[in-house]
Design a protein around this motif. Structure first.
Motif, PDB file in Angstrom:
ATOM      1  N   VAL A 260       0.831  -1.207   0.000  1.00 21.74           N
ATOM      2  CA  VAL A 260       0.000   0.000   0.000  1.00 21.74           C
ATOM      3  C   VAL A 260       0.862   1.252   0.000  1.00 21.74           C
ATOM      4  O   VAL A 260       0.582   2.228  -0.706  1.00 21.74           O
ATOM      5  CB  VAL A 260      -0.950  -0.006   1.215  1.00 21.74           C
ATOM      6  CG1 VAL A 260      -1.619   1.350   1.391  1.00 21.74           C
ATOM      7  CG2 VAL A 260      -2.016  -1.090   1.059  1.00 21.74           C
TER       8      VAL A 260
ATOM      9  N   CYS B 270       1.863   2.091  -3.460  1.00 20.85           N
ATOM     10  CA  CYS B 270       0.852   1.844  -4.492  1.00 20.85           C
ATOM     11  C   CYS B 270       0.690   3.049  -5.416  1.00 20.85           C
ATOM     12  O   CYS B 270       0.603   4.190  -4.955  1.00 20.85           O
ATOM     13  CB  CYS B 270      -0.481   1.516  -3.835  1.00 20.85           C
ATOM     14  SG  CYS B 270      -1.813   1.247  -5.024  1.00 20.85           S
TER      15      CYS B 270
ATOM     16  N   ALA C  20      -1.683   2.604  -8.066  1.00 28.09           N
ATOM     17  CA  ALA C  20      -2.723   2.009  -8.906  1.00 28.09           C
ATOM     18  C   ALA C  20      -3.768   3.008  -9.372  1.00 28.09           C
ATOM     19  O   ALA C  20      -4.512   2.717 -10.308  1.00 28.09           O
ATOM     20  CB  ALA C  20      -3.398   0.856  -8.163  1.00 28.09           C
ATOM     21  N   CYS C  21      -3.887   4.138  -8.681  1.00 24.46           N
ATOM     22  CA  CYS C  21      -4.830   5.143  -9.165  1.00 24.46           C
ATOM     23  C   CYS C  21      -4.190   6.525  -9.094  1.00 24.46           C
ATOM     24  O   CYS C  21      -3.108   6.703  -8.523  1.00 24.46           O
ATOM     25  CB  CYS C  21      -6.157   5.098  -8.395  1.00 24.46           C
ATOM     26  SG  CYS C  21      -6.145   5.926  -6.793  1.00 24.46           S
TER      27      CYS C  21
ATOM     28  N   LEU D  23      -4.643   9.053  -7.358  1.00 22.21           N
ATOM     29  CA  LEU D  23      -4.430   9.693  -6.056  1.00 22.21           C
ATOM     30  C   LEU D  23      -2.986   9.555  -5.579  1.00 22.21           C
ATOM     31  O   LEU D  23      -2.532  10.321  -4.727  1.00 22.21           O
ATOM     32  CB  LEU D  23      -5.386   9.109  -5.019  1.00 22.21           C
ATOM     33  CG  LEU D  23      -6.874   9.319  -5.302  1.00 22.21           C
ATOM     34  CD1 LEU D  23      -7.727   8.714  -4.207  1.00 22.21           C
ATOM     35  CD2 LEU D  23      -7.181  10.807  -5.457  1.00 22.21           C
TER      36      LEU D  23
ATOM     37  N   ARG E 110      -0.852  12.586  -3.218  1.00 24.16           N
ATOM     38  CA  ARG E 110      -0.739  12.310  -1.780  1.00 24.16           C
ATOM     39  C   ARG E 110       0.650  12.670  -1.260  1.00 24.16           C
ATOM     40  O   ARG E 110       1.636  12.673  -2.014  1.00 24.16           O
ATOM     41  CB  ARG E 110      -0.982  10.822  -1.517  1.00 24.16           C
ATOM     42  CG  ARG E 110       0.187   9.970  -1.975  1.00 24.16           C
ATOM     43  CD  ARG E 110      -0.026   8.492  -1.779  1.00 24.16           C
ATOM     44  NE  ARG E 110       1.135   7.736  -2.213  1.00 24.16           N
ATOM     45  CZ  ARG E 110       1.076   6.566  -2.852  1.00 24.16           C
ATOM     46  NH1 ARG E 110      -0.078   5.994  -3.122  1.00 24.16           N
ATOM     47  NH2 ARG E 110       2.186   5.957  -3.208  1.00 24.16           N
TER      48      ARG E 110
ATOM     49  N   LYS F  25      -6.867   4.759   0.726  1.00 28.44           N
ATOM     50  CA  LYS F  25      -5.646   4.932   1.506  1.00 28.44           C
ATOM     51  C   LYS F  25      -4.897   6.212   1.139  1.00 28.44           C
ATOM     52  O   LYS F  25      -3.877   6.522   1.757  1.00 28.44           O
ATOM     53  CB  LYS F  25      -4.705   3.735   1.317  1.00 28.44           C
ATOM     54  CG  LYS F  25      -5.381   2.371   1.477  1.00 28.44           C
ATOM     55  CD  LYS F  25      -6.153   2.230   2.770  1.00 28.44           C
ATOM     56  CE  LYS F  25      -6.746   0.840   2.920  1.00 28.44           C
ATOM     57  NZ  LYS F  25      -7.833   0.795   3.918  1.00 28.44           N
ATOM     58  N   CYS F  26      -5.389   6.936   0.154  1.00 27.73           N
ATOM     59  CA  CYS F  26      -4.758   8.195  -0.259  1.00 27.73           C
ATOM     60  C   CYS F  26      -5.799   9.301  -0.300  1.00 27.73           C
ATOM     61  O   CYS F  26      -6.968   9.054  -0.596  1.00 27.73           O
ATOM     62  CB  CYS F  26      -4.119   8.058  -1.641  1.00 27.73           C
ATOM     63  SG  CYS F  26      -2.885   6.749  -1.746  1.00 27.73           S
TER      64      CYS F  26
ATOM     65  N   CYS G  60     -10.108   0.493  -7.295  1.00 31.83           N
ATOM     66  CA  CYS G  60      -8.676   0.157  -7.245  1.00 31.83           C
ATOM     67  C   CYS G  60      -8.225  -0.168  -5.831  1.00 31.83           C
ATOM     68  O   CYS G  60      -7.401  -1.047  -5.609  1.00 31.83           O
ATOM     69  CB  CYS G  60      -7.844   1.334  -7.757  1.00 31.83           C
ATOM     70  SG  CYS G  60      -7.717   1.425  -9.534  1.00 31.83           S
TER      71      CYS G  60
HETATM   72 FE1  SF4 Z   1      -3.305   2.799  -4.401  1.00 31.09          FE
HETATM   73 FE2  SF4 Z   1      -5.532   3.108  -2.957  1.00 31.09          FE
HETATM   74 FE3  SF4 Z   1      -3.730   5.066  -2.996  1.00 31.09          FE
HETATM   75 FE4  SF4 Z   1      -5.180   4.577  -5.171  1.00 31.09          FE
HETATM   76  S1  SF4 Z   1      -5.965   5.277  -3.183  1.00 31.09           S
HETATM   77  S2  SF4 Z   1      -2.941   4.917  -5.120  1.00 31.09           S
HETATM   78  S3  SF4 Z   1      -5.426   2.308  -5.069  1.00 31.09           S
HETATM   79  S4  SF4 Z   1      -3.431   2.978  -2.136  1.00 31.09           S
END
Ligand code: SF4
Length: 240
Positions: free
Chosen positions: A62, A65, A67-68, A70, A74, A135-136, A151
């Motif tokens: 995490v 990450c 994956a998206c 955000l 962050r 998480k972001c 995601c």
């Molecule tokens: Fe990864 Fe979740 Fe942050 Fe998107 S919100 S970058 S899926 S940890």
């Protein structure tokens, strides 16, 4: 929350309702959203490899990450804090500005109110696990986008699996609609014990502390929700 104190006690996702790493982390894989109804905005299963990951590896994945989108705005990820074997799991929406700075969910005024809510049922941050759907931090504290929630969902599902809570307290509209996969107002989702995941983990919906700060006259409803959730764990105590 200005209410009496109680005595203290003690995933893959489909929801139904009842009445009433010092390791090389694997590259995060965006999740293909699949709905139980066949639409493309809701995820129903944590994909490999997250659904077998231990805590340390999951937290490490995490933290890096991307994956998206955000991940680009962050400061840091906000994984979640608390007791990783807790009976209670609190799930909110997403980190805000202060959470993004500190890397801890529910800080600031809303966090303090959450602490008071937990204290009202004899709990504290060390006796529950607290995390968010995302998480972001969404920039400007905008609502999360469906694709961002999709995601990130596998991470939350794995956290729920690892904690194995006896009850999930979902706070706020975004969290509740996402967990239950229902586009229904919090006011209509609260008041019932829902079920989450293949284990049918009880899930109770309540208002987000940030909302309660704006609408303190609604706090009594949150108290009712907390009693409902407490009743899942200790039916006899909930009568008072
Ligand atoms: Fe990864 Fe979740 Fe942050 Fe998107 S919100 S970058 S899926 S940890």
């Amino acid at each position: 929350m200005g209410i009496e104190q109680w005595r203290r006690r003690g995933a893959n996702s489909q929801a139904t309702t009842e009445a009433g790493a010092d390791i090389e982390p694997p590259t995060p894989q965006p999740v293909e959203p699949v709905s139980s109804q066949g639409s493309k905005d809701v995820l129903v299963a944590a994909p490999e490899p997250y659904d077998t990951m231990p805590w340390g590896e999951l937290e490490s994945v995490v933290s890096v990450c991307t994956a998206c989108e955000l991940s680009r705005s962050r400061r840091q990820t906000v994984f979640g804090v608390g007791n990783r074997e807790a009976d209670w799991m609190v799930v909110g929406e997403a980190p805000g500005a202060e959470e993004d700075r500190q890397g801890v969910p529910f800080v600031g005024r809303a966090g303090k109110l959450l602490d008071k809510m937990l204290a009202a049922i004899g709990l504290d941050r060390e006796s529950v696990f607290v995390t968010n759907i995302l998480k972001c931090r969404p920039p400007g504290n905008r609502d999360p986008k469906p694709e961002e929630m999709a995601c990130c969902r596998a991470f939350l599902e794995r956290q729920i699996e690892l904690v194995g809570p006896k009850v999930i307290l979902s706070v706020g509209r975004i969290s509740s609609q996402n967990l239950l996969q229902r586009d229904v107002a919090v006011g209509r989702l609260r008041g019932s014990v829902h079920r989450f995941g293949p284990n049918g983990t009880p899930l109770v919906v309540t208002y987000h502390p940030a909302y309660l700060l704006r609408r303190p006259e609604e706090k009594w409803k949150a108290w009712e929700d907390l009693k409902l959730a407490r009743g899942v764990l200790a039916p006899r105590e909930s009568a008072t």
